[in-house]
Design a protein around this motif. Structure first.
Motif, PDB file in Angstrom:
ATOM      1  N   ALA A  67       0.826  -1.206   0.000  1.00 40.62           N
ATOM      2  CA  ALA A  67       0.000   0.000   0.000  1.00 40.62           C
ATOM      3  C   ALA A  67       0.859   1.255   0.000  1.00 40.62           C
ATOM      4  N   ILE A  68       1.938   1.249   0.772  1.00 41.86           N
ATOM      5  CA  ILE A  68       2.825   2.416   0.823  1.00 41.86           C
ATOM      6  C   ILE A  68       3.458   2.663  -0.542  1.00 41.86           C
ATOM      7  N   ILE A  69       3.940   1.601  -1.170  1.00 46.92           N
ATOM      8  CA  ILE A  69       4.571   1.747  -2.485  1.00 46.92           C
ATOM      9  C   ILE A  69       3.555   2.247  -3.507  1.00 46.92           C
ATOM     10  N   TYR A  70       2.354   1.692  -3.457  1.00 47.12           N
ATOM     11  CA  TYR A  70       1.305   2.080  -4.406  1.00 47.12           C
ATOM     12  C   TYR A  70       0.905   3.547  -4.228  1.00 47.12           C
ATOM     13  N   VAL A  71       0.640   3.957  -3.004  1.00 49.66           N
ATOM     14  CA  VAL A  71       0.181   5.326  -2.757  1.00 49.66           C
ATOM     15  C   VAL A  71       1.261   6.335  -3.123  1.00 49.66           C
ATOM     16  N   ARG A  72       2.506   6.055  -2.767  1.00 50.80           N
ATOM     17  CA  ARG A  72       3.585   6.974  -3.126  1.00 50.80           C
ATOM     18  C   ARG A  72       3.679   7.124  -4.647  1.00 50.80           C
ATOM     19  N   THR A  73       3.586   6.006  -5.353  1.00 57.85           N
ATOM     20  CA  THR A  73       3.657   6.060  -6.818  1.00 57.85           C
ATOM     21  C   THR A  73       2.478   6.839  -7.388  1.00 57.85           C
ATOM     22  N   ARG A  74       1.301   6.564  -6.893  1.00 58.43           N
ATOM     23  CA  ARG A  74       0.100   7.219  -7.421  1.00 58.43           C
ATOM     24  C   ARG A  74       0.140   8.725  -7.186  1.00 58.43           C
ATOM     25  N   LEU A  75       0.517   9.142  -5.997  1.00 56.78           N
ATOM     26  CA  LEU A  75       0.533  10.574  -5.701  1.00 56.78           C
ATOM     27  C   LEU A  75       1.608  11.303  -6.511  1.00 56.78           C
ATOM     28  N   ARG A  76       2.740  10.668  -6.721  1.00 54.03           N
ATOM     29  CA  ARG A  76       3.780  11.301  -7.527  1.00 54.03           C
ATOM     30  C   ARG A  76       3.342  11.428  -8.983  1.00 54.03           C
ATOM     31  N   LEU A  77       2.726  10.401  -9.504  1.00 60.24           N
ATOM     32  CA  LEU A  77       2.234  10.487 -10.876  1.00 60.24           C
ATOM     33  C   LEU A  77       1.155  11.559 -11.000  1.00 60.24           C
ATOM     34  N   ALA A  78       0.302  11.679  -9.991  1.00 59.76           N
ATOM     35  CA  ALA A  78      -0.748  12.690 -10.026  1.00 59.76           C
ATOM     36  C   ALA A  78      -0.172  14.101 -10.007  1.00 59.76           C
ATOM     37  N   ARG A  79       0.999  14.258  -9.390  1.00 62.07           N
ATOM     38  CA  ARG A  79       1.650  15.576  -9.354  1.00 62.07           C
ATOM     39  C   ARG A  79       2.610  15.768 -10.520  1.00 62.07           C
TER      40      ARG A  79
END
Length: 273
Positions: free
Chosen positions: A178-190
């Protein structure tokens, strides 16, 4: 004249208390809640309640301890330092009280998971002292360490060691992915540089491991099912059209995913002999 960096207790109220007393990373509450809920579900004993209280005390101690140690390293003593010391001591007292009550009410020793988790907790503290609390390694260490709570709760209720460690491993896999997924998703969103491959890879590894436990009959089919759902969530969540989801909604989705995982692990754990 040499400047005196000391402050008196009368000056302490000038400090802002919330960033001293409470964790600034909101996701940490979810990481704490998952082992507490799973442990109380599988081992609803008085010892589990006291261990949950001890874990809450340890969890809350981290923030004021970071503040106080940071000021010590700079050789400074601000009003916030006094409050940080007070909160750290108060939270530590809660942790010690909970641990003492857990020891007195436990059906069996529960120290092994705590000992195994200690290096991960120290690793997170190391990154805290280097002001790298949001580094990936720091967050992963914290997730693995706090997930050990469920194993301690199960052992305190008299569960055998293998299923207790299995519950820890499954919960840690969910937290790490979950940590890896959320970090990746938020960075891509920014629109920041980020690769989807690590998130896909670690979700695949978690799914294979969980499926292996099911195939070996160490766990029931709900365990494999929830990890398949997590992998699907990762794939859908990292699609370009999903990246426009507001950050608070992403957090809410992860809370739901964590609760579903807890339910799957609880329903998929082997029955006690």
């Amino acid at each position: 004249m040499q400047r005196d960096d000391r402050v008196t207790s009368a000056q302490a109220p000038s400090a802002r208390l919330r960033p001293i007393a409470l964790p600034v990373e909101h996701g940490g509450w979810g990481l704490l809640a998952a082992p507490v809920v799973l442990g109380l579900w599988l081992a609803p004993s008085l010892a589990s309640v006291w261990l949950s209280l001890a874990a809450l005390g340890v969890f809350l101690t981290r923030q004021p301890l970071k503040v106080a140690l940071g000021d010590y390293r700079r050789g400074k003593r601000y009003p916030r330092t006094i409050w940080a010391e007070r909160f750290a001591l108060g939270y530590s007292a809660i942790a010690l009280l909970g641990l003492s009550l857990a020891i007195s009410s436990a059906a069996a020793p529960f120290w092994l998971p705590i000992a195994l988790a200690a290096p991960f907790a120290l690793g997170q503290l190391f990154f805290d002292l280097r002001k790298q609390s949001r580094a990936l390694a720091a967050e992963l260490c914290g997730a693995v360490a706090i997930s050990a709570l469920v194993a301690a709760m199960l052992l305190a209720d008299g569960w055998p060691l293998p299923p207790a460690l299995l519950a820890w491993l499954l919960l840690a896999m969910q937290a790490v992915t979950a940590i890896i997924y959320v970090r990746t998703r938020l960075r891509l969103a920014r629109s920041e540089p980020a690769r989807r491959a690590p998130a896909f890879f670690w979700h695949s590894v978690a799914l294979v491991v969980a499926s292996g436990f099911v195939a070996l009959r160490w766990a029931g089919w709900p365990v494999g099912f929830v990890f398949a759902l997590l992998a699907l969530r990762c794939w859908i969540g990292l699609l370009p059209r999903s990246l426009a989801t507001p950050t608070p909604w992403v957090g809410a989705q992860e809370v739901i995913a964590s609760l579903i995982t807890v339910a799957g692990i609880a329903l998929g754990m082997p029955p006690l002999p």
